[in-house]
Design a protein around this motif. Structure first.
Motif, PDB file in Angstrom:
ATOM      1  N   VAL A   1      16.422  -4.285  21.175  1.00 34.81           N
ATOM      2  CA  VAL A   1      15.203  -5.102  21.200  1.00 34.81           C
ATOM      3  C   VAL A   1      14.573  -5.151  19.816  1.00 34.81           C
ATOM      4  O   VAL A   1      14.084  -6.202  19.375  1.00 34.81           O
ATOM      5  CB  VAL A   1      14.207  -4.554  22.240  1.00 34.81           C
ATOM      6  N   PHE A   2      14.589  -4.019  19.107  1.00 35.51           N
ATOM      7  CA  PHE A   2      14.038  -4.011  17.749  1.00 35.51           C
ATOM      8  C   PHE A   2      14.788  -5.009  16.863  1.00 35.51           C
ATOM      9  O   PHE A   2      14.175  -5.791  16.136  1.00 35.51           O
ATOM     10  CB  PHE A   2      14.127  -2.606  17.141  1.00 35.51           C
ATOM     11  N   LYS A   3      16.120  -4.985  16.912  1.00 34.37           N
ATOM     12  CA  LYS A   3      16.909  -5.911  16.094  1.00 34.37           C
ATOM     13  C   LYS A   3      16.611  -7.357  16.479  1.00 34.37           C
ATOM     14  O   LYS A   3      16.496  -8.230  15.621  1.00 34.37           O
ATOM     15  CB  LYS A   3      18.402  -5.611  16.274  1.00 34.37           C
ATOM     16  N   PHE A   4      16.498  -7.605  17.790  1.00 33.62           N
ATOM     17  CA  PHE A   4      16.190  -8.956  18.264  1.00 33.62           C
ATOM     18  C   PHE A   4      14.844  -9.429  17.701  1.00 33.62           C
ATOM     19  O   PHE A   4      14.727 -10.562  17.209  1.00 33.62           O
ATOM     20  CB  PHE A   4      16.166  -8.954  19.794  1.00 33.62           C
ATOM     21  N   CYS A   5      13.825  -8.568  17.762  1.00 32.68           N
ATOM     22  CA  CYS A   5      12.498  -8.921  17.249  1.00 32.68           C
ATOM     23  C   CYS A   5      12.553  -9.179  15.746  1.00 32.68           C
ATOM     24  O   CYS A   5      11.915 -10.111  15.237  1.00 32.68           O
ATOM     25  CB  CYS A   5      11.495  -7.811  17.549  1.00 32.68           C
ATOM     26  N   HIS A   6      13.318  -8.354  15.043  1.00 32.78           N
ATOM     27  CA  HIS A   6      13.424  -8.515  13.588  1.00 32.78           C
ATOM     28  C   HIS A   6      14.072  -9.855  13.241  1.00 32.78           C
ATOM     29  O   HIS A   6      13.583 -10.587  12.373  1.00 32.78           O
ATOM     30  CB  HIS A   6      14.226  -7.357  13.007  1.00 32.78           C
ATOM     31  N   VAL A   7      15.176 -10.180  13.918  1.00 27.00           N
ATOM     32  CA  VAL A   7      15.866 -11.450  13.656  1.00 27.00           C
ATOM     33  C   VAL A   7      14.975 -12.630  14.017  1.00 27.00           C
ATOM     34  O   VAL A   7      14.875 -13.609  13.275  1.00 27.00           O
ATOM     35  CB  VAL A   7      17.191 -11.516  14.448  1.00 27.00           C
ATOM     36  N   LEU A   8      14.307 -12.532  15.163  1.00 26.70           N
ATOM     37  CA  LEU A   8      13.447 -13.629  15.605  1.00 26.70           C
ATOM     38  C   LEU A   8      12.258 -13.812  14.661  1.00 26.70           C
ATOM     39  O   LEU A   8      11.864 -14.949  14.355  1.00 26.70           O
ATOM     40  CB  LEU A   8      12.959 -13.361  17.034  1.00 26.70           C
ATOM     41  N   SER A   9      11.700 -12.716  14.169  1.00 28.43           N
ATOM     42  CA  SER A   9      10.588 -12.814  13.216  1.00 28.43           C
ATOM     43  C   SER A   9      11.039 -13.540  11.956  1.00 28.43           C
ATOM     44  O   SER A   9      10.293 -14.366  11.400  1.00 28.43           O
ATOM     45  CB  SER A   9      10.067 -11.419  12.868  1.00 28.43           C
ATOM     46  N   SER A  10      12.248 -13.260  11.497  1.00 26.36           N
ATOM     47  CA  SER A  10      12.774 -13.950  10.315  1.00 26.36           C
ATOM     48  C   SER A  10      12.948 -15.437  10.589  1.00 26.36           C
ATOM     49  O   SER A  10      12.678 -16.282   9.723  1.00 26.36           O
ATOM     50  CB  SER A  10      14.120 -13.336   9.899  1.00 26.36           C
ATOM     51  N   ARG A  11      13.408 -15.766  11.806  1.00 25.59           N
ATOM     52  CA  ARG A  11      13.589 -17.179  12.180  1.00 25.59           C
ATOM     53  C   ARG A  11      12.244 -17.904  12.177  1.00 25.59           C
ATOM     54  O   ARG A  11      12.132 -19.036  11.699  1.00 25.59           O
ATOM     55  CB  ARG A  11      14.223 -17.238  13.574  1.00 25.59           C
TER      56      ARG A  11
END
Length: 215
Positions: free
Chosen positions: A146-156
């Motif tokens: 979930v942390f990685k998902f949030c990080h990637v989505l924040s960058s998007r």
């Protein structure tokens, strides 16, 4: 800049940098979803786009609820529905995407990209995204994913100059989990109840946490 102070009367929220992602954290039944819906609706009334990722409510209900918030039918909206398994069909001019479950993070990411691209094709190049809620996703997959998902989505979202708002139920997780997840965000709006009143404060968008303010 995004001005959220009409919904949350805290100076730190009067100029939020485009591309920021903010965690909205608080116990259950403190109105986190209502808060982020109000923030998105405020933007829609100004002509901004809105994207809602729902892990607990079907797209049809999300659209009905959002229309009531905005007070008109004139808005650009994309919905990623993680509840129902209907075919992808645009719902009353709403860009709609369905995924199999809240644990399908790849599908959620595809749906968000579809919504952002669809709104851009309608010449809406600025907007706000709400994901409700990370707590549901955390019941399907582990904290690290979930942390990685949030990080990637924040960058998007940063690349698109969108504002991201992600809710989490602090009472549903160990404090360590919330502390790890919040590292993926630029700041946090904390919600609590005191003496029957809902209050909020901001962390991370200012050098020090703000004072609590009534909602």
């Amino acid at each position: 800049m995004y001005d959220l102070s009409a919904v949350v009367d805290i100076d730190a929220l009067s100029e939020v940098r485009p591309g920021s992602s903010v965690l909205v954290a608080g116990p259950a039944m403190t109105g986190k979803d209502d808060l982020v819906y109000d923030i998105l609706a405020e933007g829609s009334r100004e002509g901004e786009g809105a994207v809602i990722v729902s892990t607990g409510t079907r797209a049809e209900s999300v659209v009905e609820r959002y229309r009531e918030r905005v007070g008109s039918d004139e808005f650009g909206l994309g919905v990623v529905d993680c509840v129902s398994d209907s075919e992808d069909t645009d719902l009353e001019d709403v860009i709609t995407h369905h995924v199999n479950s809240p644990g399908d993070l790849t599908g959620i990411g595809i749906g968000i990209t579809k919504a952002l691209d669809g709104l851009q094709n309608r010449e809406i190049d600025r907007g706000r995204l709400a994901l409700t809620s990370l707590s549901t996703i955390l019941t399907y997959t582990d904290q690290k994913t979930v942390f990685k998902f949030c990080h990637v989505l924040s960058s998007r979202l940063e690349a698109a100059d969108y504002l991201g708002l992600f809710t989490i139920d602090t009472g549903a997780h160990e404090d360590q989990t919330v502390q790890v997840i919040k590292q993926a965000f630029d700041g946090m709006i904390e919600i609590r109840e005191r003496d029957g009143k809902r209050q909020a404060r901001v962390q991370g968008l200012t050098p020090a946490p703000t004072d609590w303010a009534d909602l």
